[in-house]
Design a protein around this motif. Structure first.
Motif, mmCIF file in Angstrom:
data_model
loop_
_atom_site.group_PDB
_atom_site.id
_atom_site.type_symbol
_atom_site.label_atom_id
_atom_site.label_comp_id
_atom_site.label_asym_id
_atom_site.label_seq_id
_atom_site.Cartn_x
_atom_site.Cartn_y
_atom_site.Cartn_z
ATOM 1 N N ARG A 9 0.832 -1.207 0.000
ATOM 2 C CA ARG A 9 0.000 0.000 0.000
ATOM 3 C C ARG A 9 0.864 1.252 0.000
ATOM 4 N NH1 ARG A 9 -3.418 -1.324 5.213
ATOM 5 N NH2 ARG A 9 -1.267 -1.813 5.814
ATOM 6 N N ARG A 12 2.351 1.666 -3.486
ATOM 7 C CA ARG A 12 1.333 2.251 -4.361
ATOM 8 C C ARG A 12 1.205 3.750 -4.123
ATOM 9 N NH1 ARG A 12 -2.715 -0.351 -2.564
ATOM 10 N NH2 ARG A 12 -2.748 -2.059 -4.079
ATOM 11 N N ARG A 13 1.178 4.148 -2.858
ATOM 12 C CA ARG A 13 1.013 5.562 -2.538
ATOM 13 C C ARG A 13 2.213 6.391 -2.997
ATOM 14 N NH1 ARG A 13 -0.580 4.849 2.353
ATOM 15 N NH2 ARG A 13 1.235 5.445 3.570
ATOM 16 N N ASP A 16 2.076 6.484 -6.902
ATOM 17 C CA ASP A 16 0.875 7.159 -7.373
ATOM 18 C C ASP A 16 1.037 8.677 -7.266
ATOM 19 O OD1 ASP A 16 -1.673 6.720 -8.501
ATOM 20 O OD2 ASP A 16 -2.636 7.239 -6.612
ATOM 21 N N ASP A 77 0.271 -1.639 -13.620
ATOM 22 C CA ASP A 77 1.042 -1.069 -12.523
ATOM 23 C C ASP A 77 0.203 -1.113 -11.254
ATOM 24 O OD1 ASP A 77 3.759 0.837 -12.526
ATOM 25 O OD2 ASP A 77 2.455 1.152 -10.800
ATOM 26 N N ALA A 79 0.246 1.210 -9.021
ATOM 27 C CA ALA A 79 -0.224 2.571 -8.773
ATOM 28 C C ALA A 79 -1.117 3.034 -9.920
ATOM 29 C CB ALA A 79 0.965 3.512 -8.608
ATOM 30 N N HIS A 80 -2.341 3.386 -9.609
ATOM 31 C CA HIS A 80 -3.285 3.787 -10.659
ATOM 32 C C HIS A 80 -2.788 5.014 -11.422
ATOM 33 C CE1 HIS A 80 -7.002 4.357 -12.812
ATOM 34 N NE2 HIS A 80 -7.082 5.598 -12.365
ATOM 35 N N ASP A 97 -4.667 -1.970 -13.630
ATOM 36 C CA ASP A 97 -4.002 -1.877 -12.330
ATOM 37 C C ASP A 97 -3.754 -3.295 -11.835
ATOM 38 O OD1 ASP A 97 -4.224 0.848 -12.480
ATOM 39 O OD2 ASP A 97 -5.879 1.011 -11.046
#
Length: 274
Positions: A9, A12-13, A16, A77, A79-80, A97
């Motif tokens: 998470r 991803r953050r 992103d 990926d 990360a969107h 995603d």
């Protein structure tokens, strides 16, 4: 291989938030893409769709599409923001995603899976490579590049020595990456036929340590380990780290930042080779 405690998470953050900045600061990553694309010459002669795992802004995907424009291409990926950014430059491709350790594709779907500067961020390299093998057609190719354990060794050494000099018992804020032997073991665990695994060094130069740290932040390369220490390093530790870095590694043109890049080319066993 023992899984690394990565917080997906947080990965991803991090990425992103920096999709728009990535290409301006990811200088080493751009060179790695060109080197990796060159290793794909044989796989690109085959057939089947291509999957780019951890596409980022689509640097590798665009390069592969230019080399093999007739092959269907899927970019993915975690990360969107990255997936969306990559899709804008590849209108004919599909974009999904996806987590590298749980790819949302049917088995035997692709003739080539490629990935650049991604697998150092996964928690379980064995599982991630097994997922690649699952989605490949029999005889399909896997081409990748990841950052190895000696990446940013100047920064890691300076930081650890600063912690020691300041009498701090805190863990390092810098994340550890896999080595060549770990990478080979993960390929073997996924039952790949290993054609080549080799290591090269890339070096970038920065005016000072703050410039290096800003560049790392701009590409989302923060520590995503669940075992990272809470909070920020103290100002005293950071100042000591910068002093050591400048003194022991600096030169007239600035400070170096070295990256160990592990390249791999492997094939899934079986007939019907793409």
């Amino acid at each position: 291989m023992t899984p690394v405690a990565i917080d997906s998470r947080l990965v991803r953050r991090h990425f992103d938030a920096h999709a728009e900045d990535y290409d301006r600061y990811a200088l080493v990553q751009c060179r790695v893409v060109e080197r990796l694309a060159a290793t794909c010459a044989v796989p690109l002669r085959g057939g089947g769709a291509i999957l780019d795992v951890g596409t980022g802004t689509g640097l590798l995907a665009r390069r592969l599409h230019r080399l093999a424009p007739r092959r269907p291409l899927v970019v993915s990926d975690l990360a969107h923001g990255m997936t969306r950014h990559a899709r804008t430059g590849l209108s004919a491709s599909a974009a999904v995603d996806a987590d590298a350790v749980a790819l949302p594709f049917a088995g035997a779907s692709f003739g080539l899976v490629a990935s650049s500067s991604v697998y150092q961020w996964v928690e379980d390299l064995d599982l991630a490579f097994t997922e690649v093998a699952r989605v490949l057609l029999p005889g399909g190719w896997f081409a990748f590049a990841l950052f190895g354990e000696n990446s940013l060794h100047e920064l890691k050494d300076s930081y650890r020595r600063a912690l020691r000099d300041c009498g701090s018992e805190r863990r390092s804020h810098l994340q550890e990456f896999p080595g060549r032997e770990q990478t080979l073991a993960a390929l073997e665990a996924a039952a790949f036929e290993v054609h080549d695994v080799f290591v090269e060094e890339e070096v970038d130069c920065y005016g000072d340590v703050p410039q290096l740290l800003r560049a790392l932040k701009k590409i989302g390369a923060g520590n995503a380990s669940r075992q990272r220490p809470p909070g920020l390093a103290s100002r005293r530790v950071m100042e000591r780290m910068m002093d050591i870095y400048r003194r022991d590694y600096g030169a007239a043109e600035g400070i170096p930042a070295s990256y160990e890049v592990i390249y791999g080319l492997a094939r899934k066993p079986g007939r019907g080779r793409p």
